[in-house]
Design an enzyme around this catalytic site. Structure first.
Site: not given
Ligand code: 5GP
Ligand code: ZN
Length: 136
Positions: A99, A101
């Site tokens: 993903h 951001h």
């Molecule tokens: P990472 O840390 O892997 O780059 O980003 C994961 C993102 O997913 C985080 O910003 C977190 O807030 C978001 N996230 C985690 N669980 C959920 C969820 O159940 N729904 C949504 N929409 N975002 C989530």
């Protein structure tokens, strides 16, 4: 991937605040945002990270990101944005489904997405340049 929350969001098993989707990507609001309007672009097929995503698809994802960023800027009225993509726990990845951001930045928002730059010599820079010189 049966235990992946983003796969569940992609296939509708878990709810999400979706702002756009097509056959390859789903674009949602981050449930625990760094800032107001924090958007995530999810790939629909389960790949964990940048090492696994099809490079052509990554290109299409970034095309979409550039379009969405402009619309977000216009609608939310901010000027600044961090585009972030984490790979691996050390890099801050917490959901192991690719993903991107899009994080709007507002004046004095207090968010720190920063690093301390290393003080390298020209020789060290040249060593690294040699290691990474590409012929694609
Ligand atoms: P990472 O840390 O892997 O780059 O980003 C994961 C993102 O997913 C985080 O910003 C977190 O807030 C978001 N996230 C985690 N669980 C959920 C969820 O159940 N729904 C949504 N929409 N975002 C989530
Ligand atoms: Zn997944």
């Amino acid at each position: 991937m049966s235990d992946c929350i983003f796969c569940k969001i992609v296939n509708g098993e878990l709810p999400s605040a979706t702002i756009y989707e097509n056959d390859e990507f789903k674009v949602i609001l981050d449930r625990f945002p760094a800032n107001e309007g924090h958007v995530l672009i999810l790939v629909k097929d389960h790949v964990a990270n940048i090492y696994e995503i099809d490079p052509e698809k990554a290109g299409r994802l970034f095309t979409l990101a550039a379009k969405i960023a402009r619309i977000m800027k216009e609608r939310l009225g901010f000027a600044h944005m961090n585009v972030m993509q984490n790979n691996g726990t050390v890099a801050g990845q917490t959901v192991f489904h690719f993903h991107l951001h899009l994080i709007p930045r507002y004046e004095d928002d207090g968010i720190t997405i920063a690093y301390q730059p290393l003080d390298l010599t020209d020789a060290q820079i040249e060593d690294m340049r040699k290691k990474l010189e590409l012929s694609l």
